[in-house]
Design a protein around this motif. Structure first.
Motif, mmCIF file in Angstrom:
data_model
loop_
_atom_site.group_PDB
_atom_site.id
_atom_site.type_symbol
_atom_site.label_atom_id
_atom_site.label_comp_id
_atom_site.label_asym_id
_atom_site.label_seq_id
_atom_site.Cartn_x
_atom_site.Cartn_y
_atom_site.Cartn_z
ATOM 1 N N SER A 1 40.167 34.474 29.146
ATOM 2 C CA SER A 1 39.078 35.338 28.691
ATOM 3 C C SER A 1 38.117 35.622 29.839
ATOM 4 N N ALA A 2 37.180 36.516 29.573
ATOM 5 C CA ALA A 2 36.317 37.046 30.627
ATOM 6 C C ALA A 2 35.048 36.228 30.828
ATOM 7 N N ARG A 3 34.556 36.242 32.059
ATOM 8 C CA ARG A 3 33.218 35.752 32.383
ATOM 9 C C ARG A 3 32.237 36.917 32.295
ATOM 10 N N PRO A 4 30.930 36.629 32.266
ATOM 11 C CA PRO A 4 29.942 37.712 32.101
ATOM 12 C C PRO A 4 30.067 38.854 33.100
ATOM 13 N N ALA A 5 30.358 38.550 34.367
ATOM 14 C CA ALA A 5 30.483 39.615 35.366
ATOM 15 C C ALA A 5 31.637 40.538 35.042
ATOM 16 N N GLU A 6 32.719 39.979 34.508
ATOM 17 C CA GLU A 6 33.875 40.794 34.142
ATOM 18 C C GLU A 6 33.552 41.678 32.944
ATOM 19 N N VAL A 7 32.799 41.138 32.002
ATOM 20 C CA VAL A 7 32.387 41.931 30.835
ATOM 21 C C VAL A 7 31.484 43.074 31.281
ATOM 22 N N GLU A 8 30.566 42.782 32.168
ATOM 23 C CA GLU A 8 29.619 43.803 32.641
ATOM 24 C C GLU A 8 30.320 44.962 33.329
ATOM 25 N N GLU A 9 31.333 44.649 34.143
ATOM 26 C CA GLU A 9 32.042 45.688 34.888
ATOM 27 C C GLU A 9 33.250 46.235 34.137
ATOM 28 N N GLY A 10 33.715 45.496 33.125
ATOM 29 C CA GLY A 10 34.896 45.928 32.386
ATOM 30 C C GLY A 10 36.186 45.768 33.161
ATOM 31 N N VAL A 11 36.189 44.856 34.154
ATOM 32 C CA VAL A 11 37.352 44.672 35.021
ATOM 33 C C VAL A 11 37.664 43.187 35.132
ATOM 34 N N ALA A 12 38.916 42.818 34.921
ATOM 35 C CA ALA A 12 39.332 41.427 35.044
ATOM 36 C C ALA A 12 39.241 40.953 36.488
ATOM 37 N N PHE A 13 38.923 39.679 36.667
ATOM 38 C CA PHE A 13 38.831 39.042 37.979
ATOM 39 C C PHE A 13 37.768 39.716 38.853
ATOM 40 N N ALA B 1 49.735 43.403 46.315
ATOM 41 C CA ALA B 1 50.916 42.983 45.566
ATOM 42 C C ALA B 1 50.542 42.213 44.304
ATOM 43 N N VAL B 2 49.262 42.282 43.912
ATOM 44 C CA VAL B 2 48.758 41.468 42.817
ATOM 45 C C VAL B 2 48.158 42.345 41.724
ATOM 46 N N TYR B 3 48.400 41.949 40.471
ATOM 47 C CA TYR B 3 47.760 42.561 39.296
ATOM 48 C C TYR B 3 47.177 41.428 38.474
ATOM 49 N N GLY B 4 45.930 41.581 38.015
ATOM 50 C CA GLY B 4 45.289 40.533 37.235
ATOM 51 C C GLY B 4 44.785 41.049 35.907
ATOM 52 N N THR B 5 44.922 40.243 34.862
ATOM 53 C CA THR B 5 44.480 40.662 33.538
ATOM 54 C C THR B 5 44.087 39.442 32.704
ATOM 55 N N LEU B 6 43.671 39.699 31.468
ATOM 56 C CA LEU B 6 43.218 38.663 30.548
ATOM 57 C C LEU B 6 44.084 38.653 29.294
ATOM 58 N N VAL C 1 42.599 37.711 26.317
ATOM 59 C CA VAL C 1 41.604 38.262 25.392
ATOM 60 C C VAL C 1 40.811 39.317 26.141
ATOM 61 N N LYS C 2 41.115 40.565 25.896
ATOM 62 C CA LYS C 2 40.498 41.651 26.652
ATOM 63 C C LYS C 2 39.179 42.119 26.037
ATOM 64 N N CYS C 3 39.003 41.910 24.753
ATOM 65 C CA CYS C 3 37.754 42.313 24.113
ATOM 66 C C CYS C 3 36.701 41.227 24.312
ATOM 67 N N PRO C 4 35.502 41.591 24.769
ATOM 68 C CA PRO C 4 34.453 40.595 25.031
ATOM 69 C C PRO C 4 33.780 40.138 23.731
ATOM 70 N N VAL C 5 34.536 39.437 22.905
ATOM 71 C CA VAL C 5 33.998 38.906 21.651
ATOM 72 C C VAL C 5 33.149 37.676 21.945
ATOM 73 N N PRO C 6 32.204 37.337 21.057
ATOM 74 C CA PRO C 6 31.346 36.166 21.305
ATOM 75 C C PRO C 6 32.120 34.873 21.528
ATOM 76 N N ASP C 7 33.241 34.732 20.848
ATOM 77 C CA ASP C 7 34.110 33.564 21.014
ATOM 78 C C ASP C 7 35.545 34.076 21.072
ATOM 79 N N PRO C 8 36.325 33.658 22.093
ATOM 80 C CA PRO C 8 37.703 34.169 22.214
ATOM 81 C C PRO C 8 38.558 33.976 20.967
ATOM 82 N N VAL C 9 38.255 32.979 20.145
ATOM 83 C CA VAL C 9 39.062 32.761 18.937
ATOM 84 C C VAL C 9 38.879 33.887 17.931
ATOM 85 N N MET C 10 37.853 34.718 18.124
ATOM 86 C CA MET C 10 37.614 35.845 17.227
ATOM 87 C C MET C 10 38.518 37.030 17.542
ATOM 88 N N ALA C 11 39.212 36.984 18.641
ATOM 89 C CA ALA C 11 40.074 38.105 19.018
ATOM 90 C C ALA C 11 41.231 38.228 18.041
#
Length: 216
Positions: free
Chosen positions: A72-84, A105-110, A112-122
C-alpha cells in the motif's frame, strides 16, 4: 516473376513488422495502450471508499524486466498519485544504482492502489487487478516487498503460478516465464538500521540476477 514495367509488389504487403526492433516497438506500443486503458479503469473504479482521492498508479517501463510490488501507499505516494514516490522511491533508486541496475528496466506498483484509510478496506476485486497489470508488463522477475504483498500476490492465482514462500533473498519460480524474489518491505527499512540491513541483504540478490540476465 513480374512482367516488364509492372510495379513490384511490396515484400511486406500487410505492413507486418519485419525486424526484431520493429517487433519490439509494436509490443511496446501495445503495452503502453493497455496500461493507459488500465489506468483509466482504475481512475473510474467505484468500489473502494477513497472519496475524492485518486488511485496511486504504477510507474516505470511498460515492458520492464523487473516488476516491483509493495502492499500500500505512503502519504507522498497518495499526494502524487504515483507508486514508489518520495523517500521510498529515493531509497529504491539508490539501491538500484548500487546494484548497477538500469532504472528504465523497472516497473513499480501497489497491491492496494486506492488510498483508503485502512488497506483492509480495499475491495478484493480491485486488488485482483494486479493480475492484469502483471500480464500487461510481462516481466522476467517480480520483486515482492513484505508479507502483505506476498499474501496478495499468492491470492491472485496467476495462470500456472506456484505459491511463493516468505524466503528473503531467494529467487523462486512464480510462473514458467516469471521468477520472483521476496524481500522485506522497503517502507519499513527507511528509518531503522536493522530493517535496512535486512532489506539490503535480500534485495542485493537482484543485482546478481540482473548481471546474469542474457542480453537481448
Amino acid at each position: 516473376m513480374h512482367s516488364q514495367g509492372q510495379a513490384r509488389q511490396p515484400s511486406n504487403p500487410k505492413g507486418m513488422p519485419a525486424t526484431d526492433d520493429e517487433i519490439r516497438e509494436k509490443y511496446l506500443e501495445r503495452a503502453i495502450r493497455e496500461l493507459n486503458a488500465f489506468s483509466r479503469r482504475l481512475q473510474t473504479c467505484p468500489h473502494c471508499p477513497r472519496g475524492q482521492l485518486m488511485p496511486v498508479l504504477g510507474s516505470g517501463h511498460p515492458q520492464a524486466d523487473i516488476f516491483m510490488i509493495k502492499h500500500s501507499a505512503r502519504p507522498a505516494e497518495v499526494e502524487e498519485g504515483v507508486a514508489f514516490y518520495g523517500r521510498t522511491g529515493n531509497a529504491l533508486m539508490k539501491s538500484l544504482r548500487r546494484l548497477t541496475i538500469d532504472p528504465l528496466a523497472v516497473y513499480g506498483t501497489l497491491c492496494v492502489k486506492c488510498p483508503v484509510p485502512d488497506p483492509v478496506m480495499a475491495d478484493p476485486a480491485c486488488v485482483a487487478r494486479l493480475a492484469e497489470e502483471v500480464a500487461i508488463v510481462a516481466p522476467k522477475i517480480v520483486v515482492v516487498m513484505g508479507p502483505e504483498a506476498l499474501a496478495a500476490l499468492n491470492e491472485l492465482q496467476l495462470p500456472l503460478a506456484r505459491e511463493l514462500e516468505a524466503a528473503p533473498g531467494t529467487v523462486q519460480q512464480l510462473t514458467p516465464s516469471i521468477e520472483a524474489l521476496y524481500v522485506p518491505n522497503i517502507d519499513d527499512a527507511l528509518d531503522e538500521d536493522g530493517a535496512k540491513r535486512e532489506f539490503w541483504s535480500a534485495f542485493r540478490v537482484l543485482g546478481q540476477w540482473w548481471a546474469d540476465l542474457p542480453p537481448y
